[in-house]
Write a protein that holds these residues in place. Structure first.
Motif, PDB file in Angstrom:
ATOM      1  N   GLY A  14       0.814  -1.213   0.000  1.00  0.00           N
ATOM      2  CA  GLY A  14       0.000   0.000   0.000  1.00  0.00           C
ATOM      3  C   GLY A  14       0.843   1.258   0.000  1.00  0.00           C
ATOM      4  O   GLY A  14       0.568   2.217  -0.744  1.00  0.00           O
ATOM      5  N   ALA A  15       1.890   1.282   0.834  1.00  0.00           N
ATOM      6  CA  ALA A  15       2.771   2.449   0.872  1.00  0.00           C
ATOM      7  C   ALA A  15       3.480   2.633  -0.469  1.00  0.00           C
ATOM      8  O   ALA A  15       3.597   3.766  -0.972  1.00  0.00           O
ATOM      9  N   SER A  16       3.936   1.547  -1.071  1.00  0.00           N
ATOM     10  CA  SER A  16       4.654   1.638  -2.349  1.00  0.00           C
ATOM     11  C   SER A  16       3.758   2.181  -3.450  1.00  0.00           C
ATOM     12  O   SER A  16       4.152   3.084  -4.208  1.00  0.00           O
ATOM     13  N   LEU A  17       2.538   1.658  -3.556  1.00  0.00           N
ATOM     14  CA  LEU A  17       1.639   2.106  -4.619  1.00  0.00           C
ATOM     15  C   LEU A  17       1.249   3.570  -4.447  1.00  0.00           C
ATOM     16  O   LEU A  17       1.195   4.329  -5.423  1.00  0.00           O
ATOM     17  N   ALA A  18       0.975   3.982  -3.205  1.00  0.00           N
ATOM     18  CA  ALA A  18       0.585   5.370  -2.964  1.00  0.00           C
ATOM     19  C   ALA A  18       1.733   6.329  -3.242  1.00  0.00           C
ATOM     20  O   ALA A  18       1.555   7.375  -3.881  1.00  0.00           O
ATOM     21  N   VAL A  19       2.930   5.990  -2.778  1.00  0.00           N
ATOM     22  CA  VAL A  19       4.089   6.854  -3.017  1.00  0.00           C
ATOM     23  C   VAL A  19       4.417   6.913  -4.506  1.00  0.00           C
ATOM     24  O   VAL A  19       4.743   7.987  -5.040  1.00  0.00           O
ATOM     25  N   CYS A  20       4.323   5.779  -5.199  1.00  0.00           N
ATOM     26  CA  CYS A  20       4.599   5.776  -6.634  1.00  0.00           C
ATOM     27  C   CYS A  20       3.582   6.635  -7.381  1.00  0.00           C
ATOM     28  O   CYS A  20       3.937   7.307  -8.366  1.00  0.00           O
ATOM     29  N   TRP A  52       6.659 -15.049   4.448  1.00  0.00           N
ATOM     30  CA  TRP A  52       7.872 -14.315   4.779  1.00  0.00           C
ATOM     31  C   TRP A  52       8.784 -14.194   3.566  1.00  0.00           C
ATOM     32  O   TRP A  52       9.557 -13.231   3.452  1.00  0.00           O
ATOM     33  N   THR A  53       8.705 -15.152   2.644  1.00  0.00           N
ATOM     34  CA  THR A  53       9.495 -15.068   1.416  1.00  0.00           C
ATOM     35  C   THR A  53       9.083 -13.863   0.589  1.00  0.00           C
ATOM     36  O   THR A  53       9.924 -13.126   0.062  1.00  0.00           O
ATOM     37  N   LYS A  54       7.776 -13.626   0.463  1.00  0.00           N
ATOM     38  CA  LYS A  54       7.300 -12.466  -0.287  1.00  0.00           C
ATOM     39  C   LYS A  54       7.653 -11.167   0.421  1.00  0.00           C
ATOM     40  O   LYS A  54       7.947 -10.154  -0.227  1.00  0.00           O
ATOM     41  N   VAL A  55       7.625 -11.181   1.739  1.00  0.00           N
ATOM     42  CA  VAL A  55       8.012  -9.982   2.484  1.00  0.00           C
ATOM     43  C   VAL A  55       9.470  -9.640   2.218  1.00  0.00           C
ATOM     44  O   VAL A  55       9.826  -8.476   1.972  1.00  0.00           O
ATOM     45  N   THR A  56      10.338 -10.649   2.272  1.00  0.00           N
ATOM     46  CA  THR A  56      11.752 -10.400   1.995  1.00  0.00           C
ATOM     47  C   THR A  56      12.001 -10.075   0.531  1.00  0.00           C
ATOM     48  O   THR A  56      12.986  -9.407   0.195  1.00  0.00           O
ATOM     49  N   THR A  57      11.105 -10.511  -0.357  1.00  0.00           N
ATOM     50  CA  THR A  57      11.258 -10.206  -1.774  1.00  0.00           C
ATOM     51  C   THR A  57      10.967  -8.743  -2.063  1.00  0.00           C
ATOM     52  O   THR A  57      11.640  -8.111  -2.889  1.00  0.00           O
ATOM     53  N   ILE A  58       9.960  -8.165  -1.398  1.00  0.00           N
ATOM     54  CA  ILE A  58       9.596  -6.776  -1.664  1.00  0.00           C
ATOM     55  C   ILE A  58      10.502  -5.796  -0.923  1.00  0.00           C
ATOM     56  O   ILE A  58      10.590  -4.624  -1.289  1.00  0.00           O
ATOM     57  N   LEU A  59      11.208  -6.262   0.099  1.00  0.00           N
ATOM     58  CA  LEU A  59      12.074  -5.371   0.876  1.00  0.00           C
ATOM     59  C   LEU A  59      13.152  -4.686   0.033  1.00  0.00           C
ATOM     60  O   LEU A  59      13.389  -3.481   0.205  1.00  0.00           O
ATOM     61  N   PRO A  60      13.851  -5.400  -0.878  1.00  0.00           N
ATOM     62  CA  PRO A  60      14.874  -4.709  -1.678  1.00  0.00           C
ATOM     63  C   PRO A  60      14.327  -3.580  -2.537  1.00  0.00           C
ATOM     64  O   PRO A  60      15.093  -2.707  -2.960  1.00  0.00           O
ATOM     65  N   ALA A  61      13.027  -3.578  -2.826  1.00  0.00           N
ATOM     66  CA  ALA A  61      12.423  -2.470  -3.564  1.00  0.00           C
ATOM     67  C   ALA A  61      11.874  -1.408  -2.627  1.00  0.00           C
ATOM     68  O   ALA A  61      11.894  -0.213  -2.941  1.00  0.00           O
ATOM     69  N   PHE A  62      11.374  -1.826  -1.472  1.00  0.00           N
ATOM     70  CA  PHE A  62      10.748  -0.881  -0.551  1.00  0.00           C
ATOM     71  C   PHE A  62      11.785  -0.014   0.162  1.00  0.00           C
ATOM     72  O   PHE A  62      11.562   1.183   0.381  1.00  0.00           O
ATOM     73  N   ILE A  63      12.917  -0.599   0.524  1.00  0.00           N
ATOM     74  CA  ILE A  63      13.943   0.152   1.261  1.00  0.00           C
ATOM     75  C   ILE A  63      14.510   1.304   0.430  1.00  0.00           C
ATOM     76  O   ILE A  63      14.601   2.444   0.923  1.00  0.00           O
ATOM     77  N   PRO A  64      14.904   1.104  -0.847  1.00  0.00           N
ATOM     78  CA  PRO A  64      15.366   2.263  -1.642  1.00  0.00           C
ATOM     79  C   PRO A  64      14.286   3.328  -1.808  1.00  0.00           C
ATOM     80  O   PRO A  64      14.592   4.527  -1.824  1.00  0.00           O
ATOM     81  N   LEU A  65      13.026   2.902  -1.924  1.00  0.00           N
ATOM     82  CA  LEU A  65      11.939   3.868  -2.044  1.00  0.00           C
ATOM     83  C   LEU A  65      11.847   4.729  -0.790  1.00  0.00           C
ATOM     84  O   LEU A  65      11.713   5.961  -0.871  1.00  0.00           O
ATOM     85  N   ALA A 113       3.424  11.161   3.909  1.00  0.00           N
ATOM     86  CA  ALA A 113       2.005  11.033   4.265  1.00  0.00           C
ATOM     87  C   ALA A 113       1.304  10.046   3.339  1.00  0.00           C
ATOM     88  O   ALA A 113       0.438   9.269   3.778  1.00  0.00           O
ATOM     89  N   SER A 114       1.665  10.037   2.055  1.00  0.00           N
ATOM     90  CA  SER A 114       1.088   9.067   1.122  1.00  0.00           C
ATOM     91  C   SER A 114       1.448   7.648   1.520  1.00  0.00           C
ATOM     92  O   SER A 114       0.624   6.728   1.395  1.00  0.00           O
ATOM     93  N   ALA A 115       2.681   7.456   1.986  1.00  0.00           N
ATOM     94  CA  ALA A 115       3.088   6.119   2.420  1.00  0.00           C
ATOM     95  C   ALA A 115       2.212   5.640   3.579  1.00  0.00           C
ATOM     96  O   ALA A 115       1.753   4.486   3.592  1.00  0.00           O
ATOM     97  N   LEU A 116       1.943   6.506   4.541  1.00  0.00           N
ATOM     98  CA  LEU A 116       1.129   6.116   5.696  1.00  0.00           C
ATOM     99  C   LEU A 116      -0.318   5.837   5.295  1.00  0.00           C
ATOM    100  O   LEU A 116      -0.891   4.804   5.664  1.00  0.00           O
ATOM    101  N   LEU A 136      -4.763   0.143   2.164  1.00  0.00           N
ATOM    102  CA  LEU A 136      -4.702  -1.217   1.646  1.00  0.00           C
ATOM    103  C   LEU A 136      -5.006  -2.238   2.733  1.00  0.00           C
ATOM    104  O   LEU A 136      -5.687  -3.246   2.481  1.00  0.00           O
ATOM    105  N   LEU A 137      -4.519  -2.005   3.950  1.00  0.00           N
ATOM    106  CA  LEU A 137      -4.857  -2.922   5.041  1.00  0.00           C
ATOM    107  C   LEU A 137      -6.348  -2.897   5.339  1.00  0.00           C
ATOM    108  O   LEU A 137      -6.956  -3.942   5.592  1.00  0.00           O
ATOM    109  N   ALA A 138      -6.957  -1.706   5.319  1.00  0.00           N
ATOM    110  CA  ALA A 138      -8.406  -1.614   5.537  1.00  0.00           C
ATOM    111  C   ALA A 138      -9.165  -2.345   4.436  1.00  0.00           C
ATOM    112  O   ALA A 138     -10.169  -3.031   4.702  1.00  0.00           O
ATOM    113  N   SER A 139      -8.696  -2.238   3.192  1.00  0.00           N
ATOM    114  CA  SER A 139      -9.331  -2.970   2.089  1.00  0.00           C
ATOM    115  C   SER A 139      -9.182  -4.469   2.274  1.00  0.00           C
ATOM    116  O   SER A 139     -10.117  -5.239   1.992  1.00  0.00           O
TER     117      SER A 139
END
Length: 371
Positions: free
Chosen positions: A98-104, A229-242, A320-323, A329-332
């Motif tokens: 959710g944070a990634s899509l909103a920030v993007c 947890w595999t998917k969480v670790t997969t998205i981390l390399p993209a989320f951290i630079p963002l 603020a968009s990230a939050l 997305l969690l509410a959805s």
């Protein structure tokens, strides 16, 4: 006797300006506090919601048990197993997607200087999903010849990133010219690219077997149901630079909002900033699509709502968009689990049901402003 500078400034309306800036800062601080509470509340509900309902008090006890490894009783041990293995990965994945899509969405709107830009709307998500579909359907034939064949979960986000990068670059080239961005070309090119991606994805769907067809259905509708947890670790390399890039990109997008020529004269490396934004958006959207499928309209709804509340300053708009994107997305996802319980409704259906009317309203509002 001359008037002191500050008194003269106040007498000329400076006091009103200072008071307005103070009110803006107070409103921004209030909105950020509200967003943090909203993220915390949706996270607690997400951790406790499921086939086994876990109240907040037991949720915190289960988390403490998982961290310390010393369960207070049998219920705490069971709750810890459910939360740590199933619900915590799902919650963290939802927050990051959710944070990634909103920030993007905010980044693309700042880059194109138009509030109608959105990764899903203009075809970036479709490009990432197409690349993921190619890996799903054709990966068994080609992955064995690739160096990362022993790590197949790496191939999906890499392919989605490359697909999102290609579509973002093509979209930028088609819609920009002579230092200006054509809004009509942006939307039409996005529709055309999305249609092309949909056609190829449809062909891959026709060629897929039963297991591949189920996977493709997941990507096209979007869901957090397969969170691990595999998917969480997969998205981390993209989320951290963002997350790291947000403070630096905020000031640059503020300068770009004045126009590319003006930003260049202010000393901003315009072309380098463009490339950074394109790569960051493609990386984050690709990882989000690879982890949760295509989830539309988050990137257009969230930044626009926040502009109404706190203004267009990207230094505060991006975090603020990230939050708000994470909370939305969690509410959805919570609603998706409740509406057709015990089954789950795909999140993409909910976000489209909310975002499509909002997009139509935004189009009508802009048309009234033009006329």
């Amino acid at each position: 006797m001359s008037t002191p500078p500050m008194r003269a400034f106040a007498g000329n309306g400076g006091g009103t300006l200072v008071a307005a800036l103070q009110r803006r800062r107070q409103r921004t601080a209030f909105v950020f506090a509200l967003l943090v509470l909203l993220v915390a509340a949706t996270s607690i509900v997400s951790l406790g919601l499921g086939a086994v309902s876990i109240p907040p008090s037991r949720t915190f006890a289960a988390l403490w048990t998982g961290l310390t490894g010393s369960p207070a009783d049998a219920n705490a041990a069971r709750d810890s197993l459910v939360i740590l293995n199933i619900r915590l990965p799902r919650t963290l994945l939802g927050l990051m997607v959710g944070a990634s899509l909103a920030v993007c969405g905010a980044l693309m709107q700042g880059l194109f200087r138009n509030p109608l830009a959105d990764p899903g709307l203009v075809g970036v998500s479709s490009g990432a999903a197409l690349a993921a579909a190619i890996v799903i359907v054709l990966g068994e034939r080609f992955l064995p010849y690739l160096p990362f064949a022993t790590l197949p979960f790496v191939a999906l986000p890499i392919a989605a990133f490359l697909g999102g990068l290609l579509f973002t670059y093509v979209l930028y080239v088609l819609s920009s010219g002579s230092g200006r961005t054509s809004v009509a070309t942006l939307l039409l090119a996005g529709v055309a690219l999305g249609a092309m991606a949909g056609a190829v994805t449809g062909l891959l769907t026709f060629l897929s077997n039963d297991q591949q067809l189920r996977d493709l259905t997941f990507w096209s509708l979007g869901s957090l149901g397969g969170a691990t947890w595999t998917k969480v670790t997969t998205i981390l390399p993209a989320f951290i630079p963002l997350a790291i890039a947000l403070p630096f990109l905020g000031r640059s997008l503020n300068a770009l909002s004045l126009g590319e020529a003006e930003a260049f004269h202010l000393g901003l490396p315009v072309e380098r900033i463009k490339r950074i934004v394109i790569v960051v958006v493609a990386l984050a959207v690709g990882a989000a699509v690879a982890s949760a499928g295509v989830i539309g309209f988050v990137g257009i709804v969230v930044p626009h709502l926040l502009r109404l509340a706190i203004g267009a300053n990207h230094k505060v708009l991006l975090p603020a968009s990230a939050l708000l994107g994470a909370a939305l997305l969690l509410a959805s996802d919570i609603l998706a689990r409740l509406i057709v319980s015990p089954a789950e409704l795909p999140i993409g259906i909910l976000t489209a049901a909310i975002g499509a009317p909002f997009f139509l309203w935004l189009l009508l509002a802009r048309r009234k402003m033009v006329t």
